[in-house]
Design an enzyme around this catalytic site. Structure first.
Site, PDB file in Angstrom:
ATOM      1  N   TYR A   1      -2.079   5.427  -3.990  1.00 17.02           N
ATOM      2  CA  TYR A   1      -3.138   6.404  -3.750  1.00 17.02           C
ATOM      3  C   TYR A   1      -2.634   7.694  -4.376  1.00 17.02           C
ATOM      4  O   TYR A   1      -1.628   8.248  -3.922  1.00 17.02           O
ATOM      5  CB  TYR A   1      -3.395   6.581  -2.248  1.00 17.02           C
ATOM      6  CG  TYR A   1      -4.350   5.555  -1.689  1.00 17.02           C
ATOM      7  CD1 TYR A   1      -5.531   5.262  -2.349  1.00 17.02           C
ATOM      8  CD2 TYR A   1      -4.086   4.891  -0.498  1.00 17.02           C
ATOM      9  CE1 TYR A   1      -6.420   4.327  -1.848  1.00 17.02           C
ATOM     10  CE2 TYR A   1      -4.973   3.953   0.015  1.00 17.02           C
ATOM     11  CZ  TYR A   1      -6.136   3.685  -0.676  1.00 17.02           C
ATOM     12  OH  TYR A   1      -7.023   2.762  -0.182  1.00 17.02           O
TER      13      TYR A   1
ATOM     14  N   LYS B   1      -7.642  -0.396  -9.773  1.00 19.21           N
ATOM     15  CA  LYS B   1      -8.355  -1.130  -8.700  1.00 19.21           C
ATOM     16  C   LYS B   1      -9.647  -0.405  -8.351  1.00 19.21           C
ATOM     17  O   LYS B   1      -9.645   0.816  -8.140  1.00 19.21           O
ATOM     18  CB  LYS B   1      -7.452  -1.226  -7.465  1.00 19.21           C
ATOM     19  CG  LYS B   1      -8.074  -1.964  -6.276  1.00 19.21           C
ATOM     20  CD  LYS B   1      -7.016  -2.263  -5.210  1.00 19.21           C
ATOM     21  CE  LYS B   1      -7.542  -3.080  -4.048  1.00 19.21           C
ATOM     22  NZ  LYS B   1      -8.101  -2.301  -2.956  1.00 19.21           N
TER      23      LYS B   1
ATOM     24  N   SER C   1       0.830  -1.217   0.000  1.00 20.69           N
ATOM     25  CA  SER C   1       0.000   0.000   0.000  1.00 20.69           C
ATOM     26  C   SER C   1       0.859   1.259   0.000  1.00 20.69           C
ATOM     27  O   SER C   1       1.996   1.259   0.474  1.00 20.69           O
ATOM     28  CB  SER C   1      -0.876  -0.004   1.252  1.00 20.69           C
ATOM     29  OG  SER C   1      -1.486   1.245   1.449  1.00 20.69           O
TER      30      SER C   1
ATOM     31  N   HIS D   1     -13.331  -2.703  -2.484  1.00 23.40           N
ATOM     32  CA  HIS D   1     -12.535  -2.296  -1.322  1.00 23.40           C
ATOM     33  C   HIS D   1     -12.990  -3.031  -0.050  1.00 23.40           C
ATOM     34  O   HIS D   1     -12.985  -2.483   1.046  1.00 23.40           O
ATOM     35  CB  HIS D   1     -12.635  -0.775  -1.134  1.00 23.40           C
ATOM     36  CG  HIS D   1     -11.388  -0.143  -0.576  1.00 23.40           C
ATOM     37  ND1 HIS D   1     -10.426   0.431  -1.361  1.00 23.40           N
ATOM     38  CD2 HIS D   1     -10.945   0.021   0.691  1.00 23.40           C
ATOM     39  CE1 HIS D   1      -9.466   0.927  -0.605  1.00 23.40           C
ATOM     40  NE2 HIS D   1      -9.754   0.678   0.652  1.00 23.40           N
TER      41      HIS D   1
ATOM     42  N   THR E   1      -5.472   2.709  -7.107  1.00 24.52           N
ATOM     43  CA  THR E   1      -6.782   2.530  -6.467  1.00 24.52           C
ATOM     44  C   THR E   1      -7.648   3.753  -6.734  1.00 24.52           C
ATOM     45  O   THR E   1      -7.264   4.885  -6.425  1.00 24.52           O
ATOM     46  CB  THR E   1      -6.612   2.288  -4.958  1.00 24.52           C
ATOM     47  OG1 THR E   1      -5.842   1.099  -4.790  1.00 24.52           O
ATOM     48  CG2 THR E   1      -7.959   2.127  -4.266  1.00 24.52           C
TER      49      THR E   1
HETATM   50  C1  LIG Z   1      -7.612  -2.296   7.102  1.00 22.30           C
HETATM   51  C2  LIG Z   1      -7.658  -2.204   5.608  1.00 22.30           C
HETATM   52  C3  LIG Z   1      -6.872  -1.261   4.966  1.00 22.30           C
HETATM   53  C4  LIG Z   1      -6.888  -1.188   3.567  1.00 22.30           C
HETATM   54  N1  LIG Z   1      -6.038  -0.314   2.948  1.00 22.30           N
HETATM   55  C5  LIG Z   1      -6.001  -0.301   1.595  1.00 22.30           C
HETATM   56  C6  LIG Z   1      -5.046   0.487   0.933  1.00 22.30           C
HETATM   57  O1  LIG Z   1      -4.205   1.122   1.536  1.00 22.30           O
HETATM   58  N2  LIG Z   1      -5.089   0.507  -0.420  1.00 22.30           N
HETATM   59  C7  LIG Z   1      -6.009  -0.204  -1.151  1.00 22.30           C
HETATM   60  O2  LIG Z   1      -6.026  -0.131  -2.383  1.00 22.30           O
HETATM   61  N3  LIG Z   1      -6.894  -1.000  -0.529  1.00 22.30           N
HETATM   62  C8  LIG Z   1      -6.905  -1.066   0.818  1.00 22.30           C
HETATM   63  N4  LIG Z   1      -7.769  -1.911   1.434  1.00 22.30           N
HETATM   64  C9  LIG Z   1      -8.673  -2.753   0.629  1.00 22.30           C
HETATM   65  C10 LIG Z   1      -8.015  -4.089   0.261  1.00 22.30           C
HETATM   66  O3  LIG Z   1      -6.991  -3.901  -0.684  1.00 22.30           O
HETATM   67  C11 LIG Z   1      -9.007  -5.064  -0.364  1.00 22.30           C
HETATM   68  O4  LIG Z   1      -9.678  -4.448  -1.447  1.00 22.30           O
HETATM   69  C12 LIG Z   1     -10.037  -5.575   0.641  1.00 22.30           C
HETATM   70  O5  LIG Z   1      -9.478  -5.762   1.916  1.00 22.30           O
HETATM   71  C13 LIG Z   1     -10.603  -6.894   0.118  1.00 22.30           C
HETATM   72  O6  LIG Z   1     -11.606  -7.338   0.910  1.00 22.30           O
HETATM   73  P1  LIG Z   1     -11.420  -8.463   2.059  1.00 22.30           P
HETATM   74  O7  LIG Z   1     -10.777  -7.800   3.223  1.00 22.30           O
HETATM   75  O8  LIG Z   1     -12.838  -8.827   2.294  1.00 22.30           O
HETATM   76  O9  LIG Z   1     -10.605  -9.600   1.490  1.00 22.30           O
HETATM   77  C14 LIG Z   1      -7.756  -2.022   2.823  1.00 22.30           C
HETATM   78  C15 LIG Z   1      -8.519  -2.988   3.495  1.00 22.30           C
HETATM   79  C16 LIG Z   1      -8.468  -3.097   4.875  1.00 22.30           C
HETATM   80  C17 LIG Z   1      -9.285  -4.168   5.538  1.00 22.30           C
HETATM   81  O1  LIG Z   2      -9.056   2.214   5.140  1.00 22.04           O
HETATM   82  C1  LIG Z   2      -8.982   1.957   3.941  1.00 22.04           C
HETATM   83  O2  LIG Z   2      -9.567   1.023   3.409  1.00 22.04           O
HETATM   84  C2  LIG Z   2      -8.160   2.812   3.104  1.00 22.04           C
HETATM   85  O3  LIG Z   2      -7.588   2.277   2.213  1.00 22.04           O
HETATM   86  C3  LIG Z   2      -8.075   4.269   3.315  1.00 22.04           C
HETATM   87  C4  LIG Z   2      -6.881   4.907   3.284  1.00 22.04           C
HETATM   88  C5  LIG Z   2      -6.802   6.283   3.476  1.00 22.04           C
HETATM   89  C6  LIG Z   2      -7.933   7.024   3.660  1.00 22.04           C
HETATM   90  C7  LIG Z   2      -9.143   6.369   3.674  1.00 22.04           C
HETATM   91  C8  LIG Z   2      -9.229   5.000   3.506  1.00 22.04           C
END
Ligand SMILES: Cc1cc2nc3c(=O)[nH]c(=O)nc-3n(C[C@H](O)[C@H](O)[C@H](O)COP(=O)(O)O)c2cc1C
Ligand SMILES: O=C(O)C(=O)c1ccccc1
Length: 389
Positions: free
Chosen positions: A152, A257, A128, A281, A178
Site C-alpha cells: 500500500y 493489483k 500485505s 478487491h 495495490t
Molecule cells: C479482510 C480482507 C482484508 C484485505 N486486505 C487486503 C490488503 O491488505 N491488501 C490487498 O491488496 N488486498 C486486500 N484484500 C483483498 C484481497 O487481496 C483479495 O483481492 C480479495 O480478498 C479477493 O476476493 P475473495 O475474498 O472473494 O477471494 C483484503 C481482503 C479481505 C477479505
Molecule cells: O480492508 C481491506 O480490504 C483493505 O485492504 C484496506 C486496508 C486499509 C484501509 C482500507 C482498506
C-alpha cells in the site's frame, strides 16, 4: 504432502469413517469461521462495499461459464504446475494479501500462520502491508515457498521506498502494488459497527517496525500517535506519472493489483510493469461494478501474453480455479477462504482449504479430460449467457 496424496487421504479416510475436522463446503466454512472470529472482525472480513452486490456478482459470475467434458483423454496424473517469475510452482494458486489475517488466529500471529500454510502447501503467500508481525518475520515462515510483498503506497515516498527495500532485503520475490485502495471504500457494515481494525492500532507492525515511520512518529509514540500518523500517510492517490518512480524502487518484478480495464492493462505493460493482477478487491472497494471475472478476458487479451495475469475475487472452489485459468489467468489467488480456514482451524484449517481447492481442480481436470493447464483454453468453456440469449 502432494495434493494427490491429500485426495487419497481424504477419500480413504472418509470411506473408512474418518471425516476431516473442517468443512469442504464454502458456506459452511464461512459460517463456522465467522462464529469463531471475534465479533469486531466478522463484518470486516466477510463484508464488502455498498449493497455487496459486486461481491455477490464475483461469486455468481463463475456460473456463467460451463466447462465442457472431453472423453477418451483420461490421464491418471494431471499437471497443474506453472512457472512464475522463474520459480516453479506445483499449482497455479496464490494466497491473496489480506491485511487483518494477523488478527484472525487467537494468538494474533495469523500472518505467521498464513506463511506456515504457504510453506506446507507450496502456494505462495502475498503478504500485505498491513501485518501484525513485521514482514521480515513473516517471510522466514514461508520456508522454501516463494513469497510476494503487497505494497500500500504511503504518501510519504521515503516510507514507500523503505517498505519496498525491506521486502527486497528480506527475500520476497515480487512486489504487488495495490491501486484500488488508496482510500477505503463505502462499507455500510463496518460503518454501522464503527469498526476499522487499523484505526484501533491493529495490523500496523510493518509501520511501527520501520525506521522512516519511527522518524515520523518520534521515539516511543503512544498508540494514538501511531494511528494518527498511519492514517495521515496510508493511501497515496497514485497516477500514471508515479509509475516510473515506483518502478525505480526495486529490481524485483512489479505487479499492479486492481487492473480491470484492457487499456489500463496494456498501458501498464507498455510502461514496464512485469505482471497484471486483475481484481476488484473481493468487492470491498466499489459497489455497482461487475464481477471481476467478467473483466478477466479483456485484460488477458490486452496483455497478449507479454506478462503473467493473476486473478482474484470470488474464487471459492476448484471449479472456479479451472475456469479462471481457461479464461486466461496465469495464476489464481484466493482471499477469504484461506482466512476462514485459519480462523476455524489454525494452520491445519488453512492447509485444508488450499489442499481442497487443489484437489478439486485436479479432479475436475482429470474427469473432464483437460490433463494440463495448457489444455484449458477458452474452447474448454461455453458462455451460458450467450447460449441462452
Ligand atoms: C479482510 C480482507 C482484508 C484485505 N486486505 C487486503 C490488503 O491488505 N491488501 C490487498 O491488496 N488486498 C486486500 N484484500 C483483498 C484481497 O487481496 C483479495 O483481492 C480479495 O480478498 C479477493 O476476493 P475473495 O475474498 O472473494 O477471494 C483484503 C481482503 C479481505 C477479505
Ligand atoms: O480492508 C481491506 O480490504 C483493505 O485492504 C484496506 C486496508 C486499509 C484501509 C482500507 C482498506
Amino acid at each position: 504432502m502432494a495434493f494427490g496424496d491429500y485426495q487419497l487421504e481424504l477419500y480413504l479416510g472418509a470411506l473408512s469413517g474418518t471425516l476431516p475436522p473442517h468443512p469442504f463446503d464454502h458456506a459452511e466454512l464461512e459460517a463456522n469461521a465467522l462464529a469463531a472470529l471475534p465479533p469486531e472482525l466478522r463484518t470486516y472480513v466477510a463484508g464488502g462495499s455498498g449493497t455487496e452486490g459486486t461481491q455477490r456478482a464475483n461469486v455468481s459470475a463463475f456460473e456463467r461459464w460451463a466447462l465442457v467434458p472431453r472423453m477418451l483423454n483420461a490421464h491418471a496424473e494431471r499437471d497443474l504446475s506453472i512457472e512464475l517469475f522463474g520459480k516453479a510452482l506445483t499449482s497455479p494458486l496464490l494466497m491473496a494479501p489480506v491485511g487483518v489475517v494477523g488478527l484472525c488466529t487467537p494468538d494474533q500471529h495469523g500472518d505467521i500462520h498464513a506463511a506456515e500454510v504457504s510453506a506446507a502447501t507450496g502456494v505462495p503467500l502475498i503478504g500485505s502491508t498491513l501485518m501484525s508481525d513485521p514482514l521480515e518475520d513473516v517471510v522466514v515462515a514461508t520456508g522454501d515457498t516463494p513469497a510476494w510483498f503487497q505494497l500500500y503506497t504511503p504518501k510519504n515516498r521515503e516510507l514507500a521506498a523503505s517498505l519496498v527495500s525491506r521486502a527486497e532485503a528480506a527475500g520476497y520475490d515480487a512486489i504487488v502494488i495495490t491501486l484500488d485502495t488508496w482510500v477505503p471504500g463505502w462499507r455500510p457494515r463496518d460503518l454501522a459497527s464503527g469498526n476499522f481494525p487499523q484505526l484501533r492500532g491493529k495490523a500496523l507492525a510493518n509501520y511501527t517496525s520501520d525506521p522512516v515511520f519511527q522518524e515520523m512518529t518520534g521515539p516511543d509514540p503512544d498508540p494514538s500517535t501511531v494511528v494518527f500518523t498511519w492514517a495521515g500517510t496510508f493511501g497515496n492517490p497514485l497516477t500514471w506519472d508515479d509509475l516510473p518512480w515506483l518502478r525505480s524502487l526495486t529490481s524485483l518484478p512489479i505487479l499492479l493489483k486492481g487492473i480491470c480495464h484492457p487499456d489500463d492493462a496494456r498501458r501498464a505493460i507498455d510502461e514496464g510493469v512485469d505482471g497484471i493482477y486483475c481484481s476488484n478487491h473481493g468487492g470491498r472497494q466499489a459497489d455497482g461494478g461487475g464481477a471481476a471475472l467478467d473483466w478477466l478476458p479483456g485484460v488477458v487479451d490486452a496483455v497478449d501474453g507479454r506478462a503473467p495475469v493473476v486473478f482474484d475475487s470470488g474464487v471459492r472452489t476448484g471449479a472456479d480455479v479451472v475456469k479462471a485459468i481457461a479464461l486466461g489467468a496465469t495464476a489464481v489467488a484466493v482471499g477469504r477462504p484461506y482466512v476462514y480456514g485459519l480462523a476455524l482451524g489454525g494452520v491445519p484449517g488453512g492447509v485444508h482449504v488450499i489442499r481442497s481447492l487443489q484437489a478439486e481442480a485436479d479432479l475436475i481436470m482429470g474427469v473432464d479430460g483437460y490433463p494440463t493447464l495448457s489444455d484449458l483454453t477458452r474452447d474448454a468453456l461455453v458462455d451460458q449467457h450467450r447460449r441462452s440469449s
